[in-house]
Design an enzyme around this catalytic site. Sequence first.
Site: not given
Length: 500
Positions: A222-224, A243, A280, A219-220
């Site tokens: 920021g979220g990761g 990732e 990605c 995912g993103s």
Amino acid sequence: MVQGYNPRNGQPIGEPVESTSDSAVDELGLAAARALPAWSAWSSAERAEVLDAVADALDAEADLLVATADGETALGVPRLTTELKRTSNQLRLFGEVLREGSYVEATIDSPDPDIIPPRPNLRRILRPLGTVAVFSASNFPFAFSVAGGDTASALAAGCPVIVKAHSAQPGTSRETARVVDAALRASGAPDGVFGIVYGTQAGVRLVRHGEVRAVGFTGSTGGGRALFDLASGRPDPIPFYGELGSVNPAVVLPGAATERPEDIATGFAQSLTMGVGQFCTNPGLLFAPTELVRGLAAAVGATNGGAMLNERMRDTYVSDVDGLDAGELVSLVATGTAPEDGWSVPPKLYTVTLRDFADNLATLTEEHFGPAGIVVTYDDVDALLEVLPRLPGTLTGTVHASAGEHDLAGRVGDVLRTIAGRLVFNGWPTGVAVSWAMHHGGPWPATTNALHTSVGATSIRRWLAPVSYQSWPDELLPAELRDDNPLGIPRRRDGVLGTH
């Protein structure tokens, strides 16, 4: 409640799914912990049969799964049909990995009392970590989601799995989980070996759960990063394999630009806009001689955009390209077309000189998730080679070269391998084969751990940890380590690889 939406028109689709409560997350975690001893004790061959059964079940329900996913993603039936088949084949690959057996890295050192220090009888093997939390990706609703590579590799390793469904695809997640759960139950897998949760808070609770021993995330950035910090900040820190973002630089050398400008321009445009740029491995940066810009602009200008996966992604893309349009760092050279309905966006291509790019590298290497790319023009390969090592970590690096430029391509490759996990020659990075030799990872911010991959056979290594048995009786050892090698797997005995 978690509600799905149709990206083509922005309207709700399907029935909402109730968010998973904290207590329900806790119950799933405890059930997985109870399943671990039994599931990890199943032989590799037995687990392989289960993975094959899950793959067959997904194939059998393909029409329903693809239709549901198309409604929530707008990725189209052809693309989703192919992706679902990739997903079932991914499960079958891990069946092959289990049957082949080298994934456990069985290693035997015979005792030797005459060396210093004396060596006892030592036997080493990789064993499952425990329950794995898997976070589904939005851009691959099958292959990186509920039954995707993280789930397949973790189940193959002998680990129970609890999936955090992506909030943009509750219906697809629910239907896929139903198929997986039914196949596992029909195969006799222990209760609790697979579970699913819905909602952002449930995902946070899952990472914090004491029975979760590792996390897989796509995912993103920021979220990761937020979840990575959460996993690392636990009283008992756990590995987090994320990732995240990747700009996937591609370099076109002068000879290649002269020999096949149209092929390069067409291939780049197709790769940049594939899946509305929501891969990605999307080639967001292209380093090319100035004379190639006109053809690249024409190719991208002739492409069509489409609906992005959700409203947030659309808004982020629009904000990013609006910022590029309003700024003075890059020049807009092409805009494709896009439908006017729903969350659709057009492809865009920008250009900047190598000097200006180098002076603003931190800003211009930010990922713009969607069909937008930047062409960095250069006229001095040596100057380019000074800039490439400064790029952030990335999943892929690509080189386009003529037959007479192999030495130069090798120099570029030597630089790119320091920042990228996969090097592509005279091709494009979109499209990731599921195989033994694939590496889908790279230095931060591409992933949180460049040692491991999220695609291919070696992705199983993330969910395993080594254990050495010292001086244990043969009958008490795992079958993979016993003297007679009853499973016939590859092993290293006294430094020599074989099936002895």
